[in-house]
Design an enzyme around this catalytic site. Structure first.
Site, PDB file in Angstrom:
ATOM      1  N   ARG A  50      11.187  -1.917  12.866  1.00 20.57           N
ATOM      2  CA  ARG A  50      10.094  -1.632  13.795  1.00 20.57           C
ATOM      3  C   ARG A  50       9.757  -2.867  14.620  1.00 20.57           C
ATOM      4  O   ARG A  50       9.815  -3.986  14.137  1.00 20.57           O
ATOM      5  CB  ARG A  50       8.853  -1.187  13.021  1.00 20.57           C
ATOM      6  CG  ARG A  50       8.836   0.307  12.771  1.00 20.57           C
ATOM      7  CD  ARG A  50       7.750   0.717  11.817  1.00 20.57           C
ATOM      8  NE  ARG A  50       6.485   0.011  12.042  1.00 20.57           N
ATOM      9  CZ  ARG A  50       5.421   0.125  11.233  1.00 20.57           C
ATOM     10  NH1 ARG A  50       5.484   0.891  10.186  1.00 20.57           N
ATOM     11  NH2 ARG A  50       4.322  -0.534  11.500  1.00 20.57           N
ATOM     12  N   LYS A  69       0.815  -1.220   0.000  1.00 20.11           N
ATOM     13  CA  LYS A  69       0.000   0.000   0.000  1.00 20.11           C
ATOM     14  C   LYS A  69       0.846   1.267   0.000  1.00 20.11           C
ATOM     15  O   LYS A  69       0.560   2.209  -0.708  1.00 20.11           O
ATOM     16  CB  LYS A  69      -0.911   0.049   1.234  1.00 20.11           C
ATOM     17  CG  LYS A  69      -1.991  -1.002   1.261  1.00 20.11           C
ATOM     18  CD  LYS A  69      -3.078  -0.618   2.259  1.00 20.11           C
ATOM     19  CE  LYS A  69      -2.553  -0.296   3.645  1.00 20.11           C
ATOM     20  NZ  LYS A  69      -2.054  -1.462   4.385  1.00 20.11           N
ATOM     21  N   ARG A  84     -10.707   0.518   8.926  1.00 19.38           N
ATOM     22  CA  ARG A  84     -10.312  -0.874   9.142  1.00 19.38           C
ATOM     23  C   ARG A  84     -11.435  -1.709   9.735  1.00 19.38           C
ATOM     24  O   ARG A  84     -11.304  -2.923   9.861  1.00 19.38           O
ATOM     25  CB  ARG A  84      -9.120  -0.941  10.094  1.00 19.38           C
ATOM     26  CG  ARG A  84      -7.847  -0.503   9.426  1.00 19.38           C
ATOM     27  CD  ARG A  84      -6.710  -1.309   9.975  1.00 19.38           C
ATOM     28  NE  ARG A  84      -5.675  -0.437  10.486  1.00 19.38           N
ATOM     29  CZ  ARG A  84      -4.450  -0.848  10.753  1.00 19.38           C
ATOM     30  NH1 ARG A  84      -4.115  -2.103  10.587  1.00 19.38           N
ATOM     31  NH2 ARG A  84      -3.569  -0.015  11.207  1.00 19.38           N
ATOM     32  N   ARG A 124      -0.852  -9.716  13.003  1.00 17.24           N
ATOM     33  CA  ARG A 124      -1.421  -8.537  12.350  1.00 17.24           C
ATOM     34  C   ARG A 124      -2.267  -8.927  11.150  1.00 17.24           C
ATOM     35  O   ARG A 124      -3.320  -8.338  10.901  1.00 17.24           O
ATOM     36  CB  ARG A 124      -0.293  -7.604  11.881  1.00 17.24           C
ATOM     37  CG  ARG A 124       0.369  -6.838  13.007  1.00 17.24           C
ATOM     38  CD  ARG A 124       1.735  -6.333  12.614  1.00 17.24           C
ATOM     39  NE  ARG A 124       1.701  -5.188  11.717  1.00 17.24           N
ATOM     40  CZ  ARG A 124       2.762  -4.760  11.025  1.00 17.24           C
ATOM     41  NH1 ARG A 124       3.918  -5.391  11.104  1.00 17.24           N
ATOM     42  NH2 ARG A 124       2.665  -3.713  10.261  1.00 17.24           N
ATOM     43  N   ARG A 175      11.915  -5.220   6.123  1.00 17.63           N
ATOM     44  CA  ARG A 175      11.677  -3.782   6.089  1.00 17.63           C
ATOM     45  C   ARG A 175      12.448  -3.052   7.189  1.00 17.63           C
ATOM     46  O   ARG A 175      12.560  -3.519   8.317  1.00 17.63           O
ATOM     47  CB  ARG A 175      10.179  -3.514   6.247  1.00 17.63           C
ATOM     48  CG  ARG A 175       9.825  -2.065   6.046  1.00 17.63           C
ATOM     49  CD  ARG A 175       8.359  -1.903   5.816  1.00 17.63           C
ATOM     50  NE  ARG A 175       7.602  -2.013   7.058  1.00 17.63           N
ATOM     51  CZ  ARG A 175       6.329  -1.655   7.159  1.00 17.63           C
ATOM     52  NH1 ARG A 175       5.679  -1.204   6.119  1.00 17.63           N
ATOM     53  NH2 ARG A 175       5.704  -1.781   8.314  1.00 17.63           N
TER      54      ARG A 175
END
Ligand SMILES: [Zn+2]
Length: 222
Positions: free
Chosen positions: A161, A13, A89, A172, A128
């Protein structure tokens, strides 16, 4: 053009949002970024939100709605069109968003849903890395910073993160799919939903999307 971008974390996204922002001059409204900003500033909302995010859970509706409403009603730049990323969401959030948009008489044009599979998502998110200072995104394999752990753009520290490890990614994804299914159905009924293949790279996705916009003659008006 007023768009909502849906999809699990890691479906690409963010990259698509950056491309659309540039090609269509849309304002990118990311609830994730807004929440991280609140956390950085250590506001009351930020401190409360931090506890949920660290556990891989969704931040409760009331926090997020308040941020969105403020943005849509007080930021003049949103009149040129925007891309809502990471919101809504839940079905409740989708209904609240419609209520806000009815008040300002600016209905959504499309809801874009990036579908992606778990192995692809784990590969993307596990590698990431993010700059602590400016938020620039890197990837261990696809887009490493020139110097290890140092941001190319600002020299800030590049880190992983806390919610980008594999176990949290699975949680998640589960949480996302469970809560988002009703949102997908909600927009399907309204006829606004467009599905995109998030396993493909973002340039291909963008080409597919531009085709949809052209077919619907959406590109010449705002
Ligand atoms: Zn940086």
């Amino acid at each position: 053009m007023r768009l909502v971008l849906l999809g699990p974390p890691g479906a690409g996204k963010g990259t698509l949002a950056a491309l659309l922002k540039e090609s269509l001059e849309l304002v990118h409204i990311s609830t994730g970024d807004m929440l991280r900003e609140e956390i950085k500033k250590e506001t009351a909302t930020g401190r409360a939100a931090k506890k949920f995010i660290e556990k891989g859970e969704l931040v409760p509706d009331e926090f997020v709605i308040r941020l969105i409403e403020k943005k849509l009603t007080s930021d003049k730049r949103v009149a040129q069109g925007y891309l809502l990323d990471g919101f809504p969401r839940t079905r409740k959030q989708a209904e609240d968003l419609d209520r806000i948009l009815r008040q300002i008489q600016q209905p959504l044009d499309y809801v874009l849903y990036m579908e992606s599979t778990l192995p692809v998502i784990i590969q993307r998110l596990g590698g990431r890395r993010v700059c602590k200072n400016c938020g620039a995104l890197y990837h261990l394999h696809n887009k490493p910073s020139k110097k290890e752990k140092v941001c190319d753009l600002c020299g800030g520290e590049v880190y992983q993160r806390a919610d980008d490890n594999e176990a949290t990614i699975r949680t998640r994804m589960d949480v996302y799919l469970k809560s988002t299914r009703p949102v997908i159905d909600y927009y399907k009924v309204q006829g606004k939903l467009k599905k995109l293949d998030g396993d493909k790279d973002s340039e291909e996705v963008q080409v597919a999307l531009m085709q949809i916009f052209h077919e619907d003659h959406k590109l010449n008006k705002h």
